[in-house]
Scaffold this motif. Structure first.
Motif, short mmCIF file in Angstrom:
data_model
loop_
_atom_site.label_atom_id
_atom_site.label_comp_id
_atom_site.label_asym_id
_atom_site.label_seq_id
_atom_site.Cartn_x
_atom_site.Cartn_y
_atom_site.Cartn_z
N ALA A 49 7.01 1.21 6.75
CA ALA A 49 6.82 0.76 5.37
C ALA A 49 8.04 0.03 4.83
O ALA A 49 7.98 -0.56 3.75
CB ALA A 49 6.48 1.94 4.47
N GLU A 61 0.83 -1.20 0.00
CA GLU A 61 0.00 0.00 0.00
C GLU A 61 0.87 1.26 0.00
O GLU A 61 0.61 2.22 -0.72
CB GLU A 61 -0.93 0.00 1.22
CG GLU A 61 -1.85 1.20 1.27
CD GLU A 61 -2.74 1.20 2.50
OE1 GLU A 61 -3.33 2.25 2.79
OE2 GLU A 61 -2.82 0.16 3.18
N ALA A 62 1.92 1.24 0.81
CA ALA A 62 2.85 2.37 0.84
C ALA A 62 3.55 2.52 -0.50
O ALA A 62 3.83 3.65 -0.94
CB ALA A 62 3.87 2.17 1.95
N ALA A 112 2.35 7.32 -6.54
CA ALA A 112 1.46 8.44 -6.86
C ALA A 112 2.10 9.78 -6.52
O ALA A 112 2.00 10.75 -7.29
CB ALA A 112 0.14 8.27 -6.12
N ILE A 113 2.77 9.85 -5.38
CA ILE A 113 3.43 11.10 -4.97
C ILE A 113 4.55 11.45 -5.93
O ILE A 113 4.70 12.61 -6.35
CB ILE A 113 3.95 10.97 -3.53
CG1 ILE A 113 2.78 10.86 -2.55
CG2 ILE A 113 4.85 12.14 -3.16
CD1 ILE A 113 3.18 10.46 -1.14
N GLU A 144 9.15 13.84 1.70
CA GLU A 144 8.05 12.91 1.93
C GLU A 144 8.42 11.87 2.98
O GLU A 144 7.64 11.57 3.89
CB GLU A 144 7.68 12.22 0.62
CG GLU A 144 6.50 11.27 0.73
CD GLU A 144 5.24 11.95 1.22
OE1 GLU A 144 4.47 11.31 1.95
OE2 GLU A 144 5.02 13.14 0.88
N ARG A 171 4.73 8.53 8.93
CA ARG A 171 3.83 7.50 8.38
C ARG A 171 4.57 6.47 7.53
O ARG A 171 4.02 5.43 7.20
CB ARG A 171 2.73 8.16 7.55
CG ARG A 171 3.23 8.89 6.31
CD ARG A 171 2.06 9.42 5.52
NE ARG A 171 2.47 10.22 4.38
CZ ARG A 171 1.67 10.52 3.36
NH1 ARG A 171 0.43 10.07 3.35
NH2 ARG A 171 2.10 11.25 2.36
N TRP A 172 5.83 6.76 7.17
CA TRP A 172 6.61 5.82 6.37
C TRP A 172 7.51 4.94 7.23
O TRP A 172 8.20 4.07 6.71
CB TRP A 172 7.48 6.58 5.36
CG TRP A 172 6.70 7.39 4.39
CD1 TRP A 172 6.42 8.72 4.47
CD2 TRP A 172 6.08 6.93 3.19
NE1 TRP A 172 5.67 9.13 3.40
CE2 TRP A 172 5.44 8.04 2.59
CE3 TRP A 172 5.99 5.69 2.55
CZ2 TRP A 172 4.74 7.95 1.40
CZ3 TRP A 172 5.30 5.60 1.36
CH2 TRP A 172 4.68 6.71 0.80
N ARG A 174 2.26 1.88 -3.51
CA ARG A 174 1.34 2.57 -4.43
C ARG A 174 1.22 4.05 -4.08
O ARG A 174 1.15 4.91 -4.97
CB ARG A 174 -0.03 1.89 -4.39
CG ARG A 174 -0.05 0.50 -5.02
CD ARG A 174 -1.48 0.03 -5.24
NE ARG A 174 -2.18 -0.16 -3.96
CZ ARG A 174 -2.23 -1.30 -3.30
NH1 ARG A 174 -1.62 -2.38 -3.79
NH2 ARG A 174 -2.89 -1.40 -2.15
N ARG A 175 1.20 4.35 -2.79
CA ARG A 175 1.09 5.74 -2.36
C ARG A 175 2.32 6.54 -2.78
O ARG A 175 2.21 7.68 -3.25
CB ARG A 175 0.90 5.79 -0.84
CG ARG A 175 0.58 7.19 -0.31
CD ARG A 175 0.08 7.14 1.12
NE ARG A 175 1.12 6.75 2.06
CZ ARG A 175 1.10 5.63 2.79
NH1 ARG A 175 0.09 4.78 2.66
NH2 ARG A 175 2.07 5.36 3.64
N LEU A 176 3.50 5.93 -2.63
CA LEU A 176 4.73 6.63 -3.00
C LEU A 176 4.83 6.83 -4.50
O LEU A 176 5.28 7.89 -4.97
CB LEU A 176 5.95 5.85 -2.48
CG LEU A 176 7.32 6.51 -2.69
CD1 LEU A 176 7.35 7.89 -2.05
CD2 LEU A 176 8.43 5.63 -2.11
#
Length: 594
Positions: free
Chosen positions: A583, A526-527, A533-534, A574, A579-580, A529-531
C-alpha cells in the motif's frame, strides 16, 4: 557466513544468569517491515551462546535473514518452530540499555523493532571483517554522577560561548572516567570543536557520520565499543553510538531539521537523545542560537533547565537589519527586478568598499538562474558565485564549468568571489573579514510554505544570518518581503518576545507543543479509505483525524491530539499485517515538514 568476533562484550553476563543461558527458545526480530518477533529453537550446540543482543541467521519465508536476538524463553511457544541456522556474533552487539532504546524507537515512531535495530547498527559495521582493538578500561565514576539526569537547554544568545561551554562539560565527564557523545546536524558544523578536541585528547576522539567509508565506520564503531574512544562526535545516526560508559550527551543546534530522519524509522535524534539520557541516567545539553519552540516550552514549564549565555568580553552588536517592503517597491515601477532598490544600492556600496555579499534564496530552481542573470546584468564587473558552481573572475559573469560546492566556498573565503548566491547550505559558511552584507531575496517563500512552523523557520534563519555578522562595522541584513510587519522579522535578536507571539499562535491553532502530530502518507487509495475507517473506529477522545490529498505523493492522513499513545498502538498493530505491504504506507511521528 563467518562469525564476527569482538574482543570485549558490551556487558558481561551477570552472575546467576546461567539459567538464562540454558533456555532453549530465542525471540528474534528481523530487519523487515513486520511488527512482531518470532521464536526459534536453539540447536543443542548453540545452547549458552545465543544470548540477547547477538545476531543470528534464521530461516524466514523461504529465505535466510540476519535477525537480532531480543529475548530468551524456557517455555516452548505453542507453534511449530524452526531452528536458528547460524550465530553471527560471539558476543552481544547490543546491550540491555540499547535494546530498550531501540524498543522505544519502535514503539514511539511506529516501526518494526527490527528496523529500529537495523538503524542503530551502522552499515559499515555489517562487514564480515574481523578486526580487534585492545580495550581500554574506564574508571568507575562517583555514584552521584550516575543519577545526574538533567536536561539543560543552552540558549547561546549571539553565539554565547557555546563551544567553550561544551568543552568544559566534556572535560568534566572525562574527569569522572566517563565518555561523551556530541551530536551536530552536519559534518561541516563540528570541524571547529573537532580540531580543539583532537588537540587536547588526540587519539581518544572518534567520529561517526554518513560520509565515512564502510571500513572507517567499522574501525570507529569498534573503538567506541571497546572504550578506546572517550569522546564521540557525529551526526544524526551517532545517537546510537555503542558507548560502554556514557556520561554526557550534547545535541548542538537542537532545532535543526536535519536531526529528523526521512527514512523508516523516521526518528528525531534530539528525542532519541532525550530517551537515551533518561535510560542511561546522564545529563543532556541541548544547545541552540534559536531554540526550538518545543524545547523552550519545556524549559518554561520547568522540565528543562534554561541557561542563557552571551559572549564573554565586549558585547558584540547585531548588524543593522533593514526591511525592504516589496509592496511599495513594485508598485512604484513597471519592471520588476528580483533585487529591491535598497539591496541594489547596498551591493554597489559593498563593491566600492571591496566587501562581499551573500544573497540567500530559499530553494533551488529556475528562479536561481534568473537571479544570477539579473545580478550579472546589474553588476557586470562583479565576480559571482553560486553554491555548487562558481563564476570565473573577470569583467563578465561567465560560468566556470565543473567547479564544485567546496571549491566555490573556498574561492569566496579567499576573496575571489564578490557576490555569492545560494540556498540554506551557504548560510553555515557565512563569515570572513570581508563579508558585510546578506540579502534575503524573498522571506515570503518561507513564511508562505503552508507549515505551522514557518515563522519559527524564518526566525531561526534570520538569527543565523545576524549572528554571522556580529560586530561587523558595516554589517547589514536586508530582508525583502511583502509582509514587513511579521513578528518573526521584527523580533530578530529578541527570542523571548518571538517565543511569546509564536507560542500564542500555536495555542490558538492547537498545534505543537500543545498537541502532537502523526503524518501518514499512503499511495493506494483503497488502502487509504480502509485505514481511515480503522483509525476513526479506534479514535481516542480529543483526537482529530484529518485526511487530505497529497498530490503526486498519494493520500495523507494527519492525526492531531494531546496524547497519541493510543493511536500509535493502533497504527503499529494494524500495519504489522502483511496486507499493507504493497500500500506504500509511510508513518512520520512528530513531523518536521508536512
Amino acid at each position: 557466513m563467518r562469525r564476527e568476533t569482538f574482543e570485549k562484550p558490551l556487558r558481561e553476563v551477570p552472575a546467576g544468569a546461567f539459567f538464562m543461558l540454558m533456555r532453549s527458545y530465542a525471540k528474534v526480530v528481523v530487519g523487515v517491515p513486520v511488527e512482531k518477533a518470532f521464536y526459534y529453537a536453539l540447536p543443542e550446540e548453540m545452547t549458552g551462546e545465543v544470548i540477547p543482543g547477538v545476531r543470528v541467521v534464521v530461516p524466514f519465508s523461504g529465505r535466510k535473514l540476519t535477525g537480532y536476538v531480543v529475548g530468551l524463553s524456557r517455555e516452548k511457544p505453542d507453534v511449530s518452530l524452526r531452528e536458528i541456522a547460524e550465530i553471527v556474533d560471539s558476543s552481544p552487539i547490543f546491550d540491555g540499555e540499547m535494546l530498550k532504546l531501540t524498543r522505544w524507537v519502535s514503539d514511539y515512531y511506529c516501526c518494526p523493532w527490527g528496523e529500529a535495530l537495523h538503524a542503530a547498527f551502522p552499515p559499515g559495521v555489517r562487514m564480515k571483517k574481523k578486526k580487534s582493538f585492545s580495550p581500554e578500561e574506564l574508571s568507575s565514576p562517583p555514584a552521584e554522577s550516575l543519577s545526574s539526569s538533567v536536561t539543560l537547554l543552552h540558549h547561546a544568545n549571539r553565539g554565547g560561548g557555546k563551544i567553550e561551554f561544551y568543552l568544559q562539560a566534556i572535560k568534566q565527564a572525562l574527569k569522572q572516567g566517563r565518555q561523551a557523545l556530541v551530536l551536530f546536524p552536519e559534518v561541516s558544523h563540528f570541524q571547529n570543536i573537532l580540531n580543539l578536541l583532537r588537540f587536547q585528547f588526540r587519539e581518544k576522539i572518534a567520529i561517526l557520520h554518513g560520509r565515512l567509508l564502510p571500513w572507517e565506520r567499522y574501525h570507529e564503531w569498534l573503538r567506541m565499543r571497546s572504550g578506546a574512544a572517550r569522546v564521540v562526535i557525529g551526526t544524526r545516526s551517532a545517537v546510537f553510538a555503542p558507548l560502554v560508559n556514557l556520561g554526557l550527551i550534547i545535541v548542538d543546534e537542537e532545532s535543526n531539521p536535519l536531526y529528523k530522519e526521512k527514512r523508516t524509522p523516521a526518528y528525531h535524534a534530539r528525542e532519541v537523545a532525550l530517551e537515551r539520557a533518561r535510560l542511561w541516567k546522564v545529563p543532556l545539553i541541548l544547545g541552540a542560537q534559536a531554540p526550538s519552540l518545543e524545547s523552550y516550552f519545556q524549559a518554561e514549564r520547568g522540565k528543562y533547565k534554561l541557561m542563557v549565555l552571551s559572549p564573554a568580553g565586549e558585547k558584540k552588536e547585531l548588524p543593522e537589519i533593514e526591511i525592504a517592503d516589496l509592496r511599495r517597491e513594485f508598485s512604484s515601477r513597471r519592471v520588476r527586478w528580483a533585487l529591491s532598490l535598497e539591496l541594489r544600492q547596498e551591493i554597489e556600496a559593498c563593491l566600492r568598499r571591496g566587501e562581499q555579499t551573500v544573497l540567500f534564496i530559499s530553494r533551488r530552481g529556475a528562479g536561481t538562474q534568473k537571479l544570477i542573470d539579473e545580478v550579472g546584468r546589474l553588476f557586470p564587473n562583479a565576480r559571482l558565485g553560486k553554491a555548487g558552481t562558481a563564476y570565473e573572475e573577470g569583467t563578465r559573469a561567465q560560468r566556470h564549468k565543473g567547479t564544485k560546492y567546496e571549491e566555490t566556498i573556498s574561492l569566496f573565503r579567499r576573496g575571489k568571489i564578490d557576490i555569492l548566491i545560494g540556498t540554506q547550505a551557504v548560510l553555515k559558511e557565512l563569515g570572513g573579514e570581508r563579508l558585510s552584507l546578506v540579502g534575503i531575496i524573498s522571506a515570503d517563500t518561507i513564511l508562505n510554505i503552508g507549515n505551522f512552523r514557518a515563522a519559527e523557520k524564518m526566525f531561526q534563519l534570520l538569527t543565523q544570518v545576524s549572528n554571522s555578522l556580529l560586530g561587523k562595522q558595516n554589517g547589514k541584513v536586508i530582508i525583502q518581503t511583502y509582509n514587513p510587519a511579521h513578528y518573526s522579522i521584527l523580533n530578530v535578536g529578541d527570542y523571548p518576545q518571538f517565543y511569546r507571539e509564536e507560542v500564542e499562535f500555536r495555542r490558538q491553532l492547537n498545534y505543537p507543543p500543545f498537541t502532537s502530530l502523526i503524518n501518514i502518507m499512503i499511495k493506494d487509495e483503497e488502502a487509504f479509505r480502509r485505514l481511515i475507517a480503522i483509525l476513526e473506529a479506534n479514535r481516542d477522545e480529543g483526537v482529530e483525524i484529518l485526511p487530505s490529498k497529497a498530490g503526486m505523493r498519494g493520500q495523507q492522513i494527519i492525526i492531531k491530539g494531546e496524547n497519541l499513545a493510543g493511536m500509535r498502538r493502533v497504527i503499529r498493530g494494524e500495519l504489522s499485517s502483511s496486507r499493507w505491504n504493497k500500500a506504500g504506507v509511510k508513518v512520520d511521528v512528530d513531523p518536521v515538514e508536512q
